[in-house]
Design an enzyme around this catalytic site. Structure first.
Site, PDB file in Angstrom:
ATOM      1  N   ASP A   1       0.833  -1.199   0.000  1.00 16.87           N
ATOM      2  CA  ASP A   1       0.000   0.000   0.000  1.00 16.87           C
ATOM      3  C   ASP A   1       0.873   1.257   0.000  1.00 16.87           C
ATOM      4  O   ASP A   1       1.656   1.480   0.934  1.00 16.87           O
ATOM      5  CB  ASP A   1      -0.882  -0.046   1.260  1.00 16.87           C
ATOM      6  CG  ASP A   1      -1.863   1.104   1.306  1.00 16.87           C
ATOM      7  OD1 ASP A   1      -2.694   1.181   0.394  1.00 16.87           O
ATOM      8  OD2 ASP A   1      -1.769   1.934   2.224  1.00 16.87           O
TER       9      ASP A   1
ATOM     10  N   THR B   1      -3.112   5.962  -3.950  1.00 17.76           N
ATOM     11  CA  THR B   1      -1.935   6.664  -3.427  1.00 17.76           C
ATOM     12  C   THR B   1      -0.671   6.320  -4.205  1.00 17.76           C
ATOM     13  O   THR B   1       0.141   7.209  -4.486  1.00 17.76           O
ATOM     14  CB  THR B   1      -1.714   6.344  -1.938  1.00 17.76           C
ATOM     15  OG1 THR B   1      -1.793   4.943  -1.775  1.00 17.76           O
ATOM     16  CG2 THR B   1      -2.754   7.007  -1.096  1.00 17.76           C
ATOM     17  N   THR B   2      -0.516   5.050  -4.545  1.00 16.96           N
ATOM     18  CA  THR B   2       0.671   4.668  -5.316  1.00 16.96           C
ATOM     19  C   THR B   2       0.628   5.379  -6.660  1.00 16.96           C
ATOM     20  O   THR B   2       1.628   5.949  -7.120  1.00 16.96           O
ATOM     21  CB  THR B   2       0.702   3.146  -5.536  1.00 16.96           C
ATOM     22  OG1 THR B   2       0.438   2.501  -4.310  1.00 16.96           O
ATOM     23  CG2 THR B   2       2.046   2.696  -6.072  1.00 16.96           C
TER      24      THR B   2
ATOM     25  N   ASP C   1      -9.555   0.813   2.498  1.00 19.50           N
ATOM     26  CA  ASP C   1      -9.544   1.196   1.086  1.00 19.50           C
ATOM     27  C   ASP C   1     -10.849   0.795   0.398  1.00 19.50           C
ATOM     28  O   ASP C   1     -11.431   1.570  -0.351  1.00 19.50           O
ATOM     29  CB  ASP C   1      -8.373   0.524   0.344  1.00 19.50           C
ATOM     30  CG  ASP C   1      -7.056   1.250   0.597  1.00 19.50           C
ATOM     31  OD1 ASP C   1      -6.961   1.952   1.617  1.00 19.50           O
ATOM     32  OD2 ASP C   1      -6.135   1.106  -0.226  1.00 19.50           O
TER      33      ASP C   1
HETATM   34  P1  ADP Z   1      -3.047   2.620  -5.754  1.00 23.37           P
HETATM   35  O1  ADP Z   1      -2.415   2.862  -4.422  1.00 23.37           O
HETATM   36  O2  ADP Z   1      -2.704   3.672  -6.726  1.00 23.37           O
HETATM   37  O3  ADP Z   1      -4.493   2.325  -5.661  1.00 23.37           O
HETATM   38  P2  ADP Z   1      -2.740  -0.166  -6.391  1.00 23.37           P
HETATM   39  O4  ADP Z   1      -1.579  -0.998  -6.029  1.00 23.37           O
HETATM   40  O5  ADP Z   1      -4.015  -0.381  -5.689  1.00 23.37           O
HETATM   41  O6  ADP Z   1      -2.294   1.337  -6.312  1.00 23.37           O
HETATM   42  O7  ADP Z   1      -2.971  -0.372  -7.955  1.00 23.37           O
HETATM   43  C1  ADP Z   1      -3.967   0.298  -8.643  1.00 23.37           C
HETATM   44  C2  ADP Z   1      -3.853   0.027 -10.097  1.00 23.37           C
HETATM   45  O8  ADP Z   1      -4.019  -1.356 -10.384  1.00 23.37           O
HETATM   46  C3  ADP Z   1      -4.942   0.757 -10.853  1.00 23.37           C
HETATM   47  O9  ADP Z   1      -4.405   1.342 -11.979  1.00 23.37           O
HETATM   48  C4  ADP Z   1      -5.904  -0.362 -11.212  1.00 23.37           C
HETATM   49  O10 ADP Z   1      -6.635  -0.083 -12.380  1.00 23.37           O
HETATM   50  C5  ADP Z   1      -4.981  -1.519 -11.410  1.00 23.37           C
HETATM   51  N1  ADP Z   1      -5.649  -2.807 -11.294  1.00 23.37           N
HETATM   52  C6  ADP Z   1      -6.388  -3.280 -10.286  1.00 23.37           C
HETATM   53  N2  ADP Z   1      -6.853  -4.529 -10.578  1.00 23.37           N
HETATM   54  C7  ADP Z   1      -6.389  -4.843 -11.806  1.00 23.37           C
HETATM   55  C8  ADP Z   1      -6.507  -5.986 -12.663  1.00 23.37           C
HETATM   56  N3  ADP Z   1      -7.194  -7.070 -12.299  1.00 23.37           N
HETATM   57  N4  ADP Z   1      -5.878  -5.940 -13.848  1.00 23.37           N
HETATM   58  C9  ADP Z   1      -5.172  -4.857 -14.194  1.00 23.37           C
HETATM   59  N5  ADP Z   1      -5.015  -3.771 -13.438  1.00 23.37           N
HETATM   60  C10 ADP Z   1      -5.610  -3.743 -12.262  1.00 23.37           C
HETATM   61 MG    MG Z   2      -5.504   0.720  -4.735  1.00 19.84          MG
END
Ligand code: ADP
Ligand code: MG
Length: 549
Positions: A62, A95-96, A391
């Site tokens: 996270d 956030t990432t 989240d």
């Molecule tokens: P953040 O802290 O930005 O939310 P995450 O590690 O949760 O970072 O990653 C979010 C990203 O992962 C988003 O761009 C989301 O669209 C993508 N994502 C989530 N699930 C999938 C999936 N099954 N396939 C492809 N991308 C995904």
């Molecule tokens: Mg996320």
């Protein structure tokens, strides 16, 4: 003119970096932070093992948590940390992405600076691009029914898919949606949901599958005295923000006792005060007391004798939740307890959860009070599960607030890049450059997602651009299966609100950093001699020796 006399403006030892060097240093710092986070983006992202200076370990993917745990020095890096925190507070997810995007915006800006484009032109271009991008998100987003369980579940599930606890996302997202729908309320014709109404409590033990939704408030506390009842039905609840103790003087007073009689008198007087406090409470009809402060041993004894269940040192935030749930008013003085400040619950009960006791307050008049009791085998699993639940709750709230979704997997970012490139053509040449760089920067998201899935980023981006140009607006990277797919059909969906906030926050951060052309750093404090340091340390610990159970 004779030789100029040097004028000393800054304190001796201060460091000053200006203009191009200042920008370069800032961009470099932001880039390092962004690159550190990039590998943990998305469901196939890697986790980080963080160890703080006390040796405590946290395992997480996270972004907000990683940044919270690592201590960064550089002011530009600190700004990114702040932005990530703001993103977390505002929408609870993305956030990432914010940090990765901001870093990429700065890298692209750096390329323009190398081509002698003036920073203020870059800033203008980026800001125009951001406004346009937000508008495009509003246009392409799909409207949804905010009470459609399936949609809400998918949004929660997408947010959970990038967490360590992803394998439980079906179960957890169901639970989160149940909780959210329970507390949703209508305000000024709009639906909203306050996360304050959903208490998330965690207890190590069992498995994540034992996580449950409790219709009421759960406190991580035990009934204060063994002789008190452990279960009260039809509870009449007093919320007290005052100690049930006899006030002790601030200073250590010496009382000279000259005879055993005098001592007895003194103790009796104390007992009388405590007894009368308890009697006052009892007279109001209260049979449960939640006290924000301490309860004296003797007061505990009297309460137990009166058949009252009491809990002490309840957190302030829990007191507020209890007030909302039970309808009780928090009083700051025992004298103010009266029948009409009492709250109600059908049941207050101490139960054993994983060998520890917790107090459950159920059947409250306000049905909008719920608790998610998170369980998990190990400390770091429950911690990560708790963050994941937070989240998921946030994204569900976001959709209820603004019932619009977009597809994930980098689909939005590619669509935005395409639309921004078209938009750039209508702008004057230098700004055009900035908008085009901005558009390219957005592609970093699908590019990293492709990398995490072991795909070739350049090929993936080329193919995605082609598909989007052909009208497949939700084509993105399906990282689970390592292919390109329609992410909407795969139910990988996110709130439009989160995406808009990501774009806004990342741009604001990049712009803020670009506007800096002067870094003035004060000299670090001189090293202290060994002895001095030790002395200070001792003073510090002395002042902070308050500990509560
Ligand atoms: P953040 O802290 O930005 O939310 P995450 O590690 O949760 O970072 O990653 C979010 C990203 O992962 C988003 O761009 C989301 O669209 C993508 N994502 C989530 N699930 C999938 C999936 N099954 N396939 C492809 N991308 C995904
Ligand atoms: Mg996320």
């Amino acid at each position: 003119m004779s030789q100029a006399i040097p004028v000393l403006i800054l304190k001796e030892g201060s460091q000053r970096t200006t203009g191009r060097d200042a920008r370069r240093s800032n961009i470099y710092a932001a880039r390092v932070i962004a690159e550190a986070l990039a590998t943990s983006l998305g469901p196939r992202g890697m986790d980080k093992l963080l160890i703080d200076s006390f040796g405590n370990a946290t395992i997480t993917g996270d972004g907000a948590t990683i940044l919270k745990e690592i201590e960064v020095q550089h002011p530009a890096a600190k700004m990114l940390v702040e932005v990530a925190k703001a993103q977390d507070d505002e929408v609870g997810d993305g956030t990432t992405s914010v940090v990765v995007l901001a870093g990429q915006f700065l890298v692209r800006a750096g390329e323009l600076l190398d081509e002698e484009v003036h920073p203020s032109l870059i800033v203008e271009g980026f800001e125009k691009a951001m406004e346009y991008a937000v508008k495009v998100i509003d246009e392409i987003a799909e409207p949804v029914d905010p009470f459609n369980r399936e949609v809400l579940k998918n949004v929660a599930s997408t947010a959970l898919s990038s967490k360590i606890v992803a394998e439980y996302r079906d179960f957890l997202s169901s639970l989160v949606v149940d909780a959210a729908l329970q507390v949703v309320e209508k305000k000024d014709g709009k639906y909203d949901l306050s996360l304050d109404n959903v208490k998330v409590e965690k207890k190590k033990g069992e498995s994540i599958m034992e996580t449950s939704l409790v219709k009421g408030i759960v406190l991580d506390k035990e009934v204060v005295h063994p002789a008190m009842p452990k279960r009260i039905e039809k509870a009449r609840i007093a919320l007290l923000d005052a100690p049930l103790e006899v006030e002790k003087p601030e200073w250590t007073a010496k009382i000279n006792v000259t005879s055993p009689d005098q001592l007895r008198q003194f103790l009796e007087q104390e007992a009388t005060i405590l007894r009368s406090m308890v009697e006052k409470i009892k007279a109001t009809g209260a049979n449960v007391v939640f006290c924000q402060k301490g309860i004296d041993d003797l007061a505990q004894y009297y309460l137990a004798k009166a058949g009252i269940l009491a809990v002490r040192r309840v957190k302030k935030s829990d007191m507020e939740k209890l007030a909302r749930a039970t309808g009780a008013k928090i009083v700051t003085n025992v004298d103010d307890i009266s029948p009409d400040v009492l709250g109600y619950a059908e049941l207050v009960e101490e139960r054993k959860v994983a060998d520890e006791k917790m107090v459950f307050v159920e059947g409250c008049p306000n049905p909008k009070a719920v608790t998610i009791l998170v369980r998990g085998g190990a400390e770091h699993i429950v911690d990560e599960a708790e963050r994941a639940v937070h989240d998921a709750l946030s994204v569900v709230r976001n959709v209820i607030r603004e019932p619009k979704i977009v597809a994930g997997g980098g689909a939005v970012e590619i669509e935005l890049a395409l639309k921004l490139a078209e938009f750039a053509r209508k702008l004057p040449s230098k700004e055009q450059l900035a908008v085009l760089k901005y558009a390219e920067a957005l592609e970093v998201i699908p590019s990293i997602l492709a990398q995490t899935a072991g795909m070739e980023p350049v090929d993936v981006i080329t193919e995605l651009r082609r598909r989007h140009a052909a009208g497949e607006k939700w084509a993105g990277v399906d990282v689970i299966n390592g292919r390109i797919a329609d992410m909407l059909k795969l139910n990988v969906i996110e709130p439009a609100l989160v995406k808009k906030q990501v774009i806004k926050s990342a741009t604001e951060a990049a712009v803020m950093i670009l506007r800096i052309d002067d870094i003035i750093a004060a000299a670090p404090p001189k090293e202290k001699k060994k002895g001095e340091e030790k002395k200070e340390e001792e003073e510090k610990t002395e002042g902070t020796s308050t500990s509560f159970d």
